[in-house]
Each structure stands twice: as C-alpha cells, then as structure tokens.
Design an enzyme around this catalytic site. Structure first.
Site, PDB file in Angstrom:
ATOM      1  N   LYS A  93    -108.998 -11.629  19.700  1.00 47.58           N
ATOM      2  CA  LYS A  93    -108.053 -10.987  18.787  1.00 47.58           C
ATOM      3  C   LYS A  93    -107.370  -9.777  19.409  1.00 47.58           C
ATOM      4  O   LYS A  93    -106.269  -9.389  19.007  1.00 47.58           O
ATOM      5  CB  LYS A  93    -108.756 -10.557  17.498  1.00 47.58           C
ATOM      6  CG  LYS A  93    -109.846  -9.506  17.673  1.00 47.58           C
ATOM      7  CD  LYS A  93    -110.460  -9.137  16.334  1.00 47.58           C
ATOM      8  CE  LYS A  93    -111.569  -8.108  16.474  1.00 47.58           C
ATOM      9  NZ  LYS A  93    -112.785  -8.671  17.116  1.00 47.58           N
ATOM     10  N   HIS A 221    -121.457  -5.167  14.324  1.00 44.32           N
ATOM     11  CA  HIS A 221    -120.274  -4.558  14.935  1.00 44.32           C
ATOM     12  C   HIS A 221    -120.076  -3.212  14.248  1.00 44.32           C
ATOM     13  O   HIS A 221    -119.828  -3.154  13.050  1.00 44.32           O
ATOM     14  CB  HIS A 221    -119.045  -5.450  14.742  1.00 44.32           C
ATOM     15  CG  HIS A 221    -117.903  -5.129  15.664  1.00 44.32           C
ATOM     16  ND1 HIS A 221    -117.383  -3.863  15.800  1.00 44.32           N
ATOM     17  CD2 HIS A 221    -117.182  -5.923  16.504  1.00 44.32           C
ATOM     18  CE1 HIS A 221    -116.392  -3.875  16.681  1.00 44.32           C
ATOM     19  NE2 HIS A 221    -116.244  -5.113  17.127  1.00 44.32           N
ATOM     20  N   GLU A 291    -119.213  -8.063  22.317  1.00 33.94           N
ATOM     21  CA  GLU A 291    -117.872  -8.563  22.033  1.00 33.94           C
ATOM     22  C   GLU A 291    -116.796  -7.534  22.395  1.00 33.94           C
ATOM     23  O   GLU A 291    -116.021  -7.093  21.542  1.00 33.94           O
ATOM     24  CB  GLU A 291    -117.754  -8.932  20.547  1.00 33.94           C
ATOM     25  CG  GLU A 291    -118.771  -9.952  20.075  1.00 33.94           C
ATOM     26  CD  GLU A 291    -118.810 -10.083  18.553  1.00 33.94           C
ATOM     27  OE1 GLU A 291    -117.899  -9.524  17.891  1.00 33.94           O
ATOM     28  OE2 GLU A 291    -119.741 -10.704  18.023  1.00 33.94           O
TER      29      GLU A 291
END
Length: 429
Positions: A93, A221, A291
C-alpha cells in the site's frame, strides 16, 4: 510456505535499469559517471528536463519521479544489520510500483497485501504466493476466494464474523490473530480500526479452534510513522500473553508479525528496543516478521514538479508582506496527499538554471494545480533565487504514500512517469 531466513535469500543481482514506458523519447541515456547518489539523481533530473525542453513546454510539463534502486538496496542492508532475525514483508500500500516490488523480491523480502489488486500485482511479477501475507483483518468474500485460488494461505483476523467469513470462502487459511496495539504519537494510528483487545483474544482463539483453523501466530501494528519504542514493547508483551492462550487451547503458534510503522530517523533506536523485548518475551523457535513500507520506499524516490504559473502580490497584499505564490503541476490531490494526511512539511528545492548569477533569498507559498483553495503544498518555501514559470522544483523523500494515494480530482493526471537509476552500480536509464 516456509519463511526463509536471510542467510538463505537469493543473491541480489541488480535489475536492468529501464524506464516503465517504451516510447523512444522517454528512454534516458546510460549515465556512466562516478558520483554520489545525490549527484546521480541530479544528473537524471537534468537528462529528463533536457529531453522535455527539446520537445517544448506544451504537453511535456508533467511531474515525474526519479527512483533510486540503490537506495532500496542500502535500506535492505540496514534492515538486516539492525533486525537480522526479522524478515520484512513489504507493505504494498505504501508504493505499488512494480519495479520497486521486483527489486525487493530479488532481495528476498515477503509482501504484505491487503486486496485483490495488490496480490495480483505481486503474483504477476513471478513471486511465489507463499511469500504473501494477506494482512487485512476485514476482507470481502471475493478477495478471500481470489486468495484461495491463487494459493495465498496466510491471513489475519481480529473478530468473530471474520472467522466465519474465512471459513466459508477460504477454509484452508492459516491465521494470525491481530491484537490491539497503538502508538498515540504515530502519524496515523490504527487502534481505532483494527486489533482485538486482550479481553477478547481467548474468545476468538476458541472460536478458531471450534472452526478447525490453524492459528499460526499473532500480529500487531502500532501505527504509521511510529515514534514510541515502548508501544512496540507493550505490544510484544501482549502478544506473548496471546501465545500462551493459544498454547492452552492446543494451538502451536510459531509466528509473530510486529507490523510496520518504522521511521527512517529513529530506526536504529526502535530496532534496539524491539530486539530487547523479543529476547525477553519469546523463546527460540518463533519466526519473526514485519511489514515495513515507508522504510524502503520513502527516501528512494524524488519528485520533480514544474511551476506552471506565478502570482506576484500587488497593492495592499504586497504592502502587508504577503508572499508571492507559485502554482505547480502537482498538489495535495496528486503526489502530496501527505500534507493533509500526515501534516508533512514540504521543502522544495529549485532545480537552478544554468549561468545563474543572482543569489538572493526569495520566499513563496507553493500551490497545486486544482481549483481547490486547500490545495497548498507549502505555506512558505525559501529559495536562493527568483522562481519563474517553467522552473522545476525538486522534492526528496517522496516514495511513500504519494503515487498510491493520488486522485484524478479536477481532471488532473495521477499517472506520472518514473525513471530509474541505481546509485549502487552508478547506472541509470
């Protein structure tokens, strides 16, 4: 589907550097010089501007990116030096440029995908589906069916209804339970949208067991652009508690995904805290992944925009010291969405004209091309000389959440050319 350690990653062979488009007038000449990365970027900018100038202003004044794949390689080495036991799964993204993704694939990273299109983009580059984590806790039925058909197996969940949906459309899925984590000082916090609170994780794990799933681990996250190392430490401690809950229910979790949020400026500091917490909380035999997105992409891209108009203040406005206004061909609805989303302060640099003798400080406000009064890129920018219509402004660190968040508002294009260099091999097209 095994997670490969870094020492078994394929040896990286630098990609042939080529422009995304095939039109002959967009192929940049090979740059056979020995320069710093910054000088190589400037040479690429000059080469592209020179070609545009030869064609004339009309139809050749769009913004463009210079992408340095050498910077991507340096960031990957930096990651391996500071987080040697944590395999990065690049967050698509952030920047979905296929050339960037291919470069990262050659470095051996995995990929964090959240949609059908992101999965398709990665697979079309020949990446094995086992290197993809479908890291979206709330997925549509169609996306689950697609992932299943493409043999992407690992995905995340954080609620009961999601488990039922996955069972119906992707029953073979291997799951990571996403738990609540939040850094209140992050640029964008995720806690309000995703993550199971600790008082609900046992219920979710029990339901996963009832449905016959394999829960492989836990993910979290703390937020985009995280600044607080303690947020990672707290999340790791909470993840350890969920591992214990899973073990008690008969699962054998072996994966911890610590998410993203890594800032370039604080990376070494945050990494040290993460490693300390992992050593404290987790035994041997657990695989760690992450990530990162902007960590790889941000500094690897430079954006060059052209000044298309200028408004010099007159009358009372000039008497009151109002700044002259520059209008460029890219704005907050294009590559500068972060001015709104993350309150980023943009610092444009004038690509100075040849034989420029004048060296006087000039201050301007910089605006995008749309008719929206909010389309302000920089409320104040200082230059070493006068900026004129037709000049080019350079913006460094423009690889993260720029092209992927661009719109076509007011009819302005969001599809910009990208030209590639490699400052590791001192080459480029």
């Amino acid at each position: 589907m095994d997670f490969l350690p870094f020492q078994n990653d394929p040896v990286h062979v630098p990609l042939p550097i080529q422009e995304k488009h095939t039109a002959s007038d967009k192929v940049m000449p090979t740059l056979e010089f020995k320069h710093t990365p910054e000088e190589l970027i400037d040479l690429a900018i000059e080469s592209n501007i020179s070609r545009i100038t030869k064609r004339g202003v009309v139809g050749g004044d769009e913004s463009f990116f210079i992408a340095d794949l050498g910077q991507v390689a340096r960031q990957h080495r930096r990651w391996k030096q500071n987080l040697p036991n944590i395999r990065p799964y690049y967050a698509i993204k952030c920047n979905s440029d296929p050339t960037l993704i291919k470069s990262l694939a050659d470095h051996g990273t995995g990929f964090d995908c959240a949609s059908i299109e992101e999965i398709r983009t990665v697979l079309n580059l020949g990446v094995d589906p086992g290197r993809i984590l479908f890291a979206n806790p709330c997925k549509s039925a169609a996306s689950l069916v697609f992932a299943s058909q493409m043999r992407v197996q690992r995905t995340t969940f954080d609620n009961i209804d999601e488990l039922d949906t996955i069972k119906m459309h992707m029953p073979e899925a291997k799951l990571l339970l996403r738990i609540y984590a939040n850094d209140d000082s992050a640029l964008i916090c995720f806690g309000d949208k995703f993550g199971a609170q600790l008082d609900t994780t046992h219920i979710l794990l029990a339901r996963a067991k009832e449905l016959g799933f394999e829960v492989e681990g836990v993910s979290f996250h703390v937020g985009t652009g995280a600044k607080n190392a303690e947020a990672f430490s707290n999340a790791i401690r909470h993840a350890r508690e969920v591992f214990k809950q899973a073990n008690a229910l008969g699962f054998n979790p072996t994966i911890l995904d610590i998410g993203g949020g890594f800032e370039d400026s604080s990376f070494e500091f945050i990494s040290a805290h993460i490693l300390s917490s992992l050593r404290s909380e987790f035994p041997a035999g657990v695989t760690f992944i992450a990530e990162p997105g902007r960590f790889y992409a941000c500094k690897s891209y430079t954006l060059v925009s052209r000044v298309i108009s200028r408004r010099r203040q007159m009358g009372v406005a000039a008497q009151n010291g109002a700044l002259d206004m520059l209008y460029q061909n890219d704005g907050i609805y294009g590559s500068f969405m972060n001015v709104i989303m993350e309150k980023e302060i943009m610092v444009p640099v004038l690509n100075e004209r040849e034989n420029l003798k004048e060296k006087t400080e000039y201050r301007y406000s910089v605006w995008g091309p749309t008719c929206d009064a909010m389309d302000c890129v920089a409320k104040e920018a200082t230059f070493g000389s006068e900026v004129r219509i037709g000049d080019w402004l350079k913006y460094s660190g423009m690889g993260a959440y720029t092209s992927t968040t661009a719109t076509k508002f007011n009819g302005f294009t969001s599809c910009l050319d990208t030209f590639y260099i490699n400052s590791e091999t001192m080459s480029g097209l």
